[in-house]
Design an enzyme around this catalytic site. Structure first.
Site, PDB file in Angstrom:
ATOM      1  N   ASP A 166      14.232 -24.488  24.744  1.00  0.00           N
ATOM      2  CA  ASP A 166      14.331 -23.111  24.258  1.00  0.00           C
ATOM      3  C   ASP A 166      14.904 -23.068  22.848  1.00  0.00           C
ATOM      4  O   ASP A 166      15.033 -24.096  22.172  1.00  0.00           O
ATOM      5  CB  ASP A 166      15.159 -22.267  25.236  1.00  0.00           C
ATOM      6  CG  ASP A 166      16.625 -22.718  25.334  1.00  0.00           C
ATOM      7  OD1 ASP A 166      17.037 -23.660  24.605  1.00  0.00           O
ATOM      8  OD2 ASP A 166      17.365 -22.129  26.145  1.00  0.00           O
ATOM      9  N   GLU A 169      17.624 -25.425  22.400  1.00  0.00           N
ATOM     10  CA  GLU A 169      17.296 -26.834  22.623  1.00  0.00           C
ATOM     11  C   GLU A 169      17.833 -27.319  23.970  1.00  0.00           C
ATOM     12  O   GLU A 169      18.397 -28.404  24.094  1.00  0.00           O
ATOM     13  CB  GLU A 169      17.782 -27.669  21.432  1.00  0.00           C
ATOM     14  CG  GLU A 169      17.194 -27.075  20.148  1.00  0.00           C
ATOM     15  CD  GLU A 169      17.499 -27.816  18.871  1.00  0.00           C
ATOM     16  OE1 GLU A 169      18.636 -28.298  18.746  1.00  0.00           O
ATOM     17  OE2 GLU A 169      16.614 -27.883  18.007  1.00  0.00           O
ATOM     18  N   GLU A 323      27.840 -20.575  11.729  1.00  0.00           N
ATOM     19  CA  GLU A 323      26.901 -20.428  12.841  1.00  0.00           C
ATOM     20  C   GLU A 323      27.491 -19.540  13.927  1.00  0.00           C
ATOM     21  O   GLU A 323      26.831 -18.633  14.428  1.00  0.00           O
ATOM     22  CB  GLU A 323      26.566 -21.798  13.412  1.00  0.00           C
ATOM     23  CG  GLU A 323      25.548 -21.787  14.531  1.00  0.00           C
ATOM     24  CD  GLU A 323      25.178 -23.200  14.977  1.00  0.00           C
ATOM     25  OE1 GLU A 323      24.001 -23.582  14.821  1.00  0.00           O
ATOM     26  OE2 GLU A 323      26.076 -23.916  15.463  1.00  0.00           O
TER      27      GLU A 323
END
Length: 371
Positions: A166, A169, A323
């Protein structure tokens, strides 16, 4: 809690653009993160496609075009590989995961040399959506990118329904609704630009994706993380905006956005999924922007601004966006394990900056005449 002014939000957009173009490789690739150990030296179609959309919205056609040139070259060099895969399927063979196209590439367009969770089809659909959207926005011909477009389309025609990793990962054994949504969005976007045979196939596959998700990808009235799962995922809003698998005026769209907000949104920051242990399971900048983008499209401007303000508060003193952030960790005991393995959280993450540009543009914070 004080809010950022329009001028401050606009300044963060200027910085986001500067971070992206400063780190863009000479060949056109957008590095995922220039200093993070596991990402350094690689470019993903997924990250890059959204980053290019933010850059395109900012008005920088040169940088976005260079990225699309790079992808076109990377995919064009894999025409023979895709043809071999298609021939194997025609013979009734199922190619091994290791034979499939990768999800990330080195800056020169090669495959990575170290092991990775590589078989992911979402990025190929995302790039089709991104390049077509960019060309339409700026009145550009798709001819310079047609080779790559046809390679990506042919690849997706053959493998759209195969289980793969997905967005995060994980779970190669599942068929993920967000992956199916990305493929749907790419094929619907590009279909009018394809030759008749490919156009017919693209629309047929898109219809099959919609039927499959309707039959197996809905739980408790909302889209599910993968077919048959009862859970949600922070990537699911992309199935509404921008990929249009579910129209915004469909009750399923509202239920999905509400479920993501209920289960994964804390004070404007959005988690990936409730079982996430990566760096303790923090809140992701890009997912906050994605949900905010959807809220803006739904007409909830206040809700969208809430997410934009949250993102601005996560910026470092120099304006760089990470992130994820650790304010509301889902599984805090796992964070140190990842720091020991890969170092501190990826910062700056170009995808975070690209998504900020998208949401800022959606809310009228930036002009497309900046670059």
């Amino acid at each position: 809690m004080s809010e950022f002014s329009v001028e401050q939000l606009r300044a963060l957009a200027v910085h986001s653009h500067a971070v992206i173009v400063a780190n863009q490789h000479d060949g056109g690739a957008y590095p995922a993160a220039p200093t993070f150990s596991a990402y350094r030296g690689y470019a993903w179609l997924r990250d890059g496609s959204f980053t290019a959309e933010g850059i395109s919205r900012y008005g920088d056609t040169t940088s976005a075009g260079r990225f699309h040139d790079w992808v076109n070259d990377v995919l064009g060099r894999r025409r023979d590989q895709v043809d071999d895969l298609l021939a194997a399927v025609a013979r009734g063979k199922q190619p091994a995961v290791e034979q499939m196209l990768p999800t990330r590439f080195t800056f020169d367009g090669s495959n990575g040399s170290d092991p990775w969770w590589d078989f992911q089809t979402d990025g190929y659909g995302m790039w089709l959506w991104s390049v077509v959207t960019h060309a339409a926005r700026h009145g550009l011909s798709l001819d310079p990118w047609r080779t790559g477009i046809e390679v990506a389309a042919d690849y997706l025609f053959a493998f759209w329904d195969r289980p793969c990793y997905d967005w995060w990962e994980e779970h190669v054994e599942q068929r993920h609704v967000s992956t199916l949504g990305a493929i749907y969005g790419g094929l619907i976007a590009v279909a009018p630009e394809l030759d008749e045979e490919r156009r017919t196939t693209a629309l047929k596959v898109a219809a099959e994706i919609r039927s499959l998700v309707a039959a197996e990808g809905i739980s408790r009235g909302h889209l599910s993380k993968w077919l048959g799962s009862p859970h949600v995922d922070g990537s699911l809003p992309a199935c509404v905006v921008p990929f249009g698998l579910v129209p915004m005026d469909d009750s399923l769209a509202g239920a999905t956005l509400d479920a993501v907000a209920r289960d994964l949104d804390v004070d404007g920051g959005v988690h990936r999924f409730t079982a996430d242990v990566f760096y303790g399971g923090g809140q992701w900048i890009l997912l906050s922007a994605l949900l905010g983008w959807n809220l803006a499209a739904r007409g909830d401007t206040d809700g969208a601004h809430r997410h934009l303000q949250w993102i601005a508060r996560q910026a470092l003193d120099n304006g760089d966006l990470p992130e994820q952030v650790p304010h509301h960790l889902l599984h805090p005991d796992s964070r140190d394990e990842w720091i020991a393995r890969w170092g501190e959280v990826a910062t700056p993450l170009l995808w975070s900056h690209g998504m900020y540009l998208i949401l800022a543009d959606e809310l009228g914070i930036i002009s497309r005449d900046n670059a």
